[in-house]
Design a protein around this motif. Structure first.
Motif, mmCIF file in Angstrom:
data_model
loop_
_atom_site.group_PDB
_atom_site.id
_atom_site.type_symbol
_atom_site.label_atom_id
_atom_site.label_comp_id
_atom_site.label_asym_id
_atom_site.label_seq_id
_atom_site.Cartn_x
_atom_site.Cartn_y
_atom_site.Cartn_z
ATOM 1 N N ASN A 258 0.845 -1.193 0.000
ATOM 2 C CA ASN A 258 0.000 0.000 0.000
ATOM 3 C C ASN A 258 0.882 1.245 0.000
ATOM 4 O O ASN A 258 1.573 1.521 0.980
ATOM 5 C CB ASN A 258 -0.917 0.011 1.226
ATOM 6 C CG ASN A 258 -2.052 0.996 1.093
ATOM 7 O OD1 ASN A 258 -2.077 1.841 0.208
ATOM 8 N ND2 ASN A 258 -3.030 0.887 1.985
ATOM 9 N N CYS A 368 -11.929 4.778 2.383
ATOM 10 C CA CYS A 368 -10.843 4.107 3.105
ATOM 11 C C CYS A 368 -10.461 4.949 4.318
ATOM 12 O O CYS A 368 -10.178 6.143 4.196
ATOM 13 C CB CYS A 368 -9.631 3.922 2.197
ATOM 14 S SG CYS A 368 -8.271 3.032 2.995
ATOM 15 N N TYR A 370 -7.768 5.501 7.204
ATOM 16 C CA TYR A 370 -6.386 5.218 7.570
ATOM 17 C C TYR A 370 -6.124 5.629 9.015
ATOM 18 O O TYR A 370 -6.635 6.641 9.495
ATOM 19 C CB TYR A 370 -5.415 5.983 6.670
ATOM 20 C CG TYR A 370 -5.387 5.511 5.238
ATOM 21 C CD1 TYR A 370 -4.645 4.393 4.870
ATOM 22 C CD2 TYR A 370 -6.096 6.191 4.257
ATOM 23 C CE1 TYR A 370 -4.617 3.967 3.554
ATOM 24 C CE2 TYR A 370 -6.068 5.771 2.931
ATOM 25 C CZ TYR A 370 -5.327 4.655 2.594
ATOM 26 O OH TYR A 370 -5.299 4.235 1.291
ATOM 27 N N SER A 384 -8.857 9.974 5.653
ATOM 28 C CA SER A 384 -9.596 9.059 4.778
ATOM 29 C C SER A 384 -9.476 9.497 3.330
ATOM 30 O O SER A 384 -9.152 10.655 3.034
ATOM 31 C CB SER A 384 -11.071 8.990 5.193
ATOM 32 O OG SER A 384 -11.671 10.268 5.112
ATOM 33 N N PRO A 416 -8.232 -4.637 3.386
ATOM 34 C CA PRO A 416 -8.049 -3.970 4.684
ATOM 35 C C PRO A 416 -7.044 -4.693 5.567
ATOM 36 O O PRO A 416 -6.849 -5.905 5.460
ATOM 37 C CB PRO A 416 -9.454 -3.987 5.292
ATOM 38 C CG PRO A 416 -10.186 -5.053 4.569
ATOM 39 C CD PRO A 416 -9.617 -5.094 3.194
ATOM 40 N N TRP A 449 -5.749 0.143 7.964
ATOM 41 C CA TRP A 449 -6.822 0.742 7.179
ATOM 42 C C TRP A 449 -7.979 -0.231 7.022
ATOM 43 O O TRP A 449 -7.816 -1.443 7.118
ATOM 44 C CB TRP A 449 -6.305 1.190 5.810
ATOM 45 C CG TRP A 449 -5.825 0.083 4.917
ATOM 46 C CD1 TRP A 449 -6.552 -0.603 3.967
ATOM 47 C CD2 TRP A 449 -4.506 -0.489 4.867
ATOM 48 N NE1 TRP A 449 -5.772 -1.547 3.338
ATOM 49 C CE2 TRP A 449 -4.509 -1.492 3.866
ATOM 50 C CE3 TRP A 449 -3.321 -0.240 5.560
ATOM 51 C CZ2 TRP A 449 -3.381 -2.234 3.557
ATOM 52 C CZ3 TRP A 449 -2.196 -0.992 5.247
ATOM 53 C CH2 TRP A 449 -2.240 -1.971 4.261
ATOM 54 N N TYR A 451 -12.386 -0.260 5.200
ATOM 55 C CA TYR A 451 -13.265 0.378 4.220
ATOM 56 C C TYR A 451 -14.717 0.375 4.686
ATOM 57 O O TYR A 451 -15.156 -0.521 5.419
ATOM 58 C CB TYR A 451 -13.180 -0.347 2.870
ATOM 59 C CG TYR A 451 -11.810 -0.342 2.257
ATOM 60 C CD1 TYR A 451 -11.362 0.736 1.506
ATOM 61 C CD2 TYR A 451 -10.950 -1.424 2.428
ATOM 62 C CE1 TYR A 451 -10.099 0.742 0.931
ATOM 63 C CE2 TYR A 451 -9.686 -1.433 1.867
ATOM 64 C CZ TYR A 451 -9.271 -0.348 1.124
ATOM 65 O OH TYR A 451 -8.011 -0.348 0.564
#
Length: 556
Positions: A258, A368, A370, A384, A416, A449, A451
């Motif tokens: 990521n 998302c 974070y 986000s 995630p 993270w 979602y």
């Protein structure tokens, strides 16, 4: 002028699932002699974050995978365990082959092996903690009977403090036999150091930083020798062109790659360098993508309906007339699925009403969330990002309502990740190793993270749009999940036996998958500390699994 004209790493492929074997080759061409301590190749996977807190910047990092081999040189050694103290325990889950030494044995040599347990001292000569001399063939025969061997450590010809435990065998792996020693097809002995315990204290301040080195002496050494011959650390790599194959097996549980933003990432790479004393090491690096098939944070992942709550908002004639309303906008959405893989289409049913005199638009997004954390978790940073799931927004005209099902496409994003701390903690509690034994209670993943689905209504005359977010998390997976019907219910659920598939990789056929560029469109930035003299291309963007259902659509 550089002494190296070519120094690149090439992989068989650049997208992997946890547990798979990364295979590739190092292509090297030199035009002058290079005096060095060896050529190393290393697998490295780490997460890193950096964020501002007040006037200062906070940094944190965590290693998820690490393994190193020496493919050329006279001296072979394990990585250093910082702060190990009296007991060094090797091969943690994030580096299962940390204690492995692959050592070429000359056919006309002594057939002996010296192993030395050392205390690393930066800027000074390393301290000898203890050493042993073994006959390779005899020790392999004993190990085949007992599984592993423990030897007391010697110092100055006498039994000293501490002992070393290891396993030893001849390596028959064709890739290993080809890669080690580069220009000679010699037999290779594989030593796996398990532990070095009861070690003497050599540092006045602090604890021993322990590593183990192994080498074959040039001449036969008497078992009664008071001191063992020291290794010849430096060697000369002569001008030549070689291709060195290598392979590393990834751990079974890893977060997905990521590239969040600059200095905030989970990143995997193969790194190689010439180990040159007191000089910057010429090096090269190659990035690759790791994709977690099914997130470890979704053990109860199901194909269940995904409800949301209903939200409404007053529409103002302009942003500054807060006390006047010209109508209301309300929206609610539901989905028959609470997850899926990148590229998959899921139906989202939207109900909305606009009683105002202004036209609005509706978009469906994957949101998302974070979380960045410091080492001890005392400081956090949250933010986000939204990723569109439809090509164009829906129109919600003035005085109209909508009751429509929309096919939303799950974007190609990393599954995630909510941390591996528990798994690492359990191992470290059972196998304390120096500074990690005390730090484990505090160490936090630098980046996590997850979602959620969100429907956003753009409301004219308002500072903020109306957002309706789902009540639960949305599961993005790195593989296609085929639901099975339970006999007692019409609810679709994932077969529980599927959870073991991504570990053994029995049912994952990567040739059946296509891959798509990350929607983040972030490139890896160079690490100033390690990569500023590296060869190679750093324009890396993760690739995630993508399934095209246009020809074989599965109704959700």
């Amino acid at each position: 002028m550089s002494k190296i004209s070519q120094y690149i790493i090439e992989l068989e492929k650049y997208e992997y699932f946890p547990g798979e074997t990364v295979k590739g080759s190092l292509k090297l061409r030199t035009i002058e002699d290079i005096q060095c301590r060896g050529i190393r190749i290393e697998l490295k996977g780490e997460g890193r974050c950096r964020f501002k807190s007040g006037d200062d910047y906070e940094d944190n990092s965590m290693v998820y995978a690490k393994e190193r081999i020496t493919v050329w040189g006279n001296l072979y050694k394990t990585p250093v365990i910082d702060g190990a103290g009296a007991n060094a325990i090797f091969n943690p889950p994030w580096s299962p082959n940390e204690g492995v030494l692959l050592i070429p044995v000359p056919r006309d040599g002594s057939q002996q092996l010296i192993m030395r347990v050392m205390d690393y001292d930066w800027g000074r000569k390393d301290d000898l903690l203890g050493e042993i001399l073994i006959n390779i063939n005899d020790t392999i025969a004993k190990c085949q009977q007992t599984g592993k061997l423990t030897f007391p450590l010697y110092k100055g010809g006498e039994v000293g403090k501490g002992k070393v435990t290891f396993m030893i065998e001849w390596s028959e792996d064709p890739i290993v036999r080809t890669s080690i020693k580069v220009h000679e097809n010699e037999p290779v002995v594989k030593v796996k150091v398990i532990s070095a315990t009861g070690l003497p204290k050599e540092d006045i301040f602090g604890k021993n930083d322990v590593y183990v080195q192994g080498y074959v002496p040039d001449d036969v050494v008497s078992a009664m020798a008071m001191t063992l011959p020291t290794p010849e650390k430096l060697a000369v790599f002569q001008p030549q062109s070689v291709m060195i194959p290598f392979q590393f097996q990834l751990p079974n549980d890893l977060p997905s790659s990521n590239e969040v933003k600059s200095r905030n990432y989970v990143r995997y790479s193969i790194y190689s360098c010439f180990d040159i004393k007191w000089k910057s090491d010429p090096s090269t690096r190659c990035f690759f993508t790791v994709i977690q098939p099914i997130p470890n944070t979704l053990p109860g992942y199901t194909m269940l309906p995904y409800p949301s709550r209903r939200e409404s908002k007053n529409v103002k004639p302009c942003p500054f007339l807060c006390c006047i309303s010209i109508g209301e906008v309300s929206v609610q959405f539901t989905s028959s699925r609470n997850g899926g893989c990148g590229g998959e289409t899921i139906p989202v049913h939207i109900q909305g009403q606009n009683t105002s005199s202004k036209d609005c638009s509706i978009s469906i997004n994957l949101l998302c969330h974070y979380e960045l954390s410091t080492f001890g978790g005392s400081l956090h940073d949250f933010f986000s990002k939204e990723f569109a799931m439809t090509e164009a927004p829906l129109n919600l005209d003035a005085g109209q309502s909508i009751n429509q099902t929309v096919n939303a496409v799950i974007p190609c994003v990393p599954p995630p990740y909510m941390g591996l701390k528990e798994k690492m903690s359990s191992w470290l509690e059972a196998n304390p190793r120096g500074q990690w034994a005390t730090a484990v209670a505090k160490h936090r993943d630098p980046i996590k993270w997850n979602y959620t689905l969100v429907v956003k209504v753009s409301v004219p005359g308002s500072f903020f749009d109306l957002k309706v977010e789902s009540d639960g998390r949305f599961g993005v997976c790195g593989t296609k999940i085929e639901p099975v019907m339970e006999s007692s219910s019409d609810t679709e659920r994932v077969d529980p036996s599927y959870w073991n598939d991504y570990v053994a990789l029995d049912s994952l056929h990567t040739e059946d998958y296509t891959f798509k560029t990350s929607v983040l469109q972030k490139s890896a930035d160079k690490d100033v500390q390690e990569d500023y003299i590296s060869y190679g291309d750093f324009s890396y963007i993760p690739q995630y699994t993508f399934h095209d259902y246009s020809t074989n659509h599965r109704d959700a």
